[in-house]
Scaffold this motif. Structure first.
Motif, PDB file in Angstrom:
ATOM      1  N   VAL A 135       0.806  -1.197   0.140  1.00 26.45           N
ATOM      2  CA  VAL A 135       0.048  -0.205  -0.032  1.00 26.45           C
ATOM      3  C   VAL A 135       1.038   1.139  -0.022  1.00 26.45           C
ATOM      4  O   VAL A 135       0.695   2.190  -0.721  1.00 26.45           O
ATOM      5  N   LEU A 136       1.818   1.456   0.874  1.00 30.83           N
ATOM      6  CA  LEU A 136       2.710   2.208   0.872  1.00 30.83           C
ATOM      7  C   LEU A 136       3.530   2.613  -0.498  1.00 30.83           C
ATOM      8  O   LEU A 136       3.529   3.848  -0.919  1.00 30.83           O
ATOM      9  N   VAL A 137       3.969   1.503  -0.885  1.00 33.40           N
ATOM     10  CA  VAL A 137       4.923   1.792  -2.312  1.00 33.40           C
ATOM     11  C   VAL A 137       3.973   2.127  -3.359  1.00 33.40           C
ATOM     12  O   VAL A 137       4.246   3.198  -4.243  1.00 33.40           O
ATOM     13  N   THR A 138       2.976   1.420  -3.606  1.00 35.97           N
ATOM     14  CA  THR A 138       2.070   1.468  -4.649  1.00 35.97           C
ATOM     15  C   THR A 138       1.246   2.891  -4.689  1.00 35.97           C
ATOM     16  O   THR A 138       1.034   3.640  -5.870  1.00 35.97           O
ATOM     17  N   SER A 139       0.911   3.257  -3.543  1.00 37.61           N
ATOM     18  CA  SER A 139       0.113   4.684  -3.313  1.00 37.61           C
ATOM     19  C   SER A 139       1.283   5.676  -3.618  1.00 37.61           C
ATOM     20  O   SER A 139       0.791   7.001  -4.236  1.00 37.61           O
ATOM     21  N   THR A 140       2.314   5.876  -3.070  1.00 40.69           N
ATOM     22  CA  THR A 140       3.428   6.752  -3.427  1.00 40.69           C
ATOM     23  C   THR A 140       3.683   6.732  -5.011  1.00 40.69           C
ATOM     24  O   THR A 140       3.872   7.819  -5.407  1.00 40.69           O
TER      25      THR A 140
END
Length: 305
Positions: A99-104
């Protein structure tokens, strides 16, 4: 003719409060819901059915007694407990990282006004349809030192391209640009604006995506099977479930372990049903805490007049 039929339908609705279409939709949805629910209900009933009831057989519609011996046998086996811990930790870590990598990345890619961003979008989406294949992927993981390690089940899913597209479109069209510009004027950096303004506005979307990614990671055993395989201490619970359903040697070892614990030789069906329930419960328990964010969060922090 059409007007008369419409008048009759309105009359029926005004008299009874419903019409034929309402009844049809209600019956269809109730029937479809029961069809979807019964397999899970069957597993639950079978997982707590006493041993003697299995001998009698029959259709399992309701509890014919209540016995937790199969769950005691499962949690009394170190292989089960260790696999549950592996699945839980890898699901939490992989979901958070994804979620962190994909959203950023999706947020950065949503800035189509930046030169070259369209090319980057095209390259990322290209990998959704075409990949290097199993052998190049294995060689890459080997060069990275991931083969045979716990992290091969966590790191490869850091960027989920399917949900990257969903997030990018959400950030492009659903987040007011005025709020981002206001945050930048107030002295926020791009990172600060993303985490303090955009993320709170995107709770509903992020919650839904996080749940879907968590389900994928919880049910995943492919990475273990292909890239670890021979380290039983790293096997996830989904792999244990698969072996319980297909591998007779695994089933026999669990049944013999139950006998050594003082239980009667348990029926294979009971152990399988209890294993399925153990695999389903974590997602069922987590879902109610995430569900409220599906419909809320979209207007949090929105512009008020």
């Amino acid at each position: 003719m059409m007007r008369r039929m419409a008048g009759e339908r309105r009359t029926m609705y005004s008299r009874l409060g419903f019409n034929f279409y309402d009844v049809f939709v209600l019956v269809f949805c109730a029937g479809f819901g029961l069809i979807c629910f019964y397999p899970l209900w069957y597993c639950l009933v079978a997982s707590v059915m006493p041993y003697e009831e299995y001998i009698q057989g029959g259709l399992m519609l309701w509890f014919k007694g209540f016995d937790l011996q199969y769950y005691i046998q499962i949690f009394g086996n170190q292989t089960y407990v260790n696999s549950l811990w592996i699945s839980a930790t890898k699901t939490v870590l992989a979901t958070t990282l994804s979620v962190l990598v994909t959203s950023t990345m999706a947020y950065a890619a949503s800035k189509s006004r930046i030169r070259g961003m369209k090319v980057i979008n095209a390259l990322v989406v290209f990998n959704l349809f075409f990949s290097g294949g199993l052998i190049p992927t294995y060689m890459l993981y080997q060069d990275l030192g991931l083969i045979g390690s716990y992290w091969v089940m966590v790191l490869p899913g850091a960027l989920n391209i399917t949900y990257y597209i969903i997030m990018r479109n959400y950030f492009s069209y659903s987040v007011p640009r005025e709020l981002e510009e206001a945050a930048l004027l107030d002295g926020c950096s791009e990172f600060s604006a993303f985490f303090r303004v955009v993320m709170p506005l995107s709770k509903s979307m992020l919650a839904a995506v996080a749940l879907f990614i968590a389900v994928i990671n919880w049910n995943d055993y492919y990475n273990y099977m292909m890239y670890i395989g021979n380290r039983t201490e790293l096997q996830p619970f989904a792999w244990i479930l698969r072996r319980m359903l297909t591998d007779k040697s695994m089933m026999n070892s669990i049944r013999n372990g139950a006998v050594s614990m003082g239980f009667e030789l348990p029926p294979p069906m009971g152990l399988r049903m209890a294993t399925i329930i153990c695999a389903v419960i974590p997602i069922v328990v987590v879902y109610p805490f995430i569900q409220p964010y599906f419909t809320s969060g979209m207007t949090l922090g929105a512009v008020k007049e």
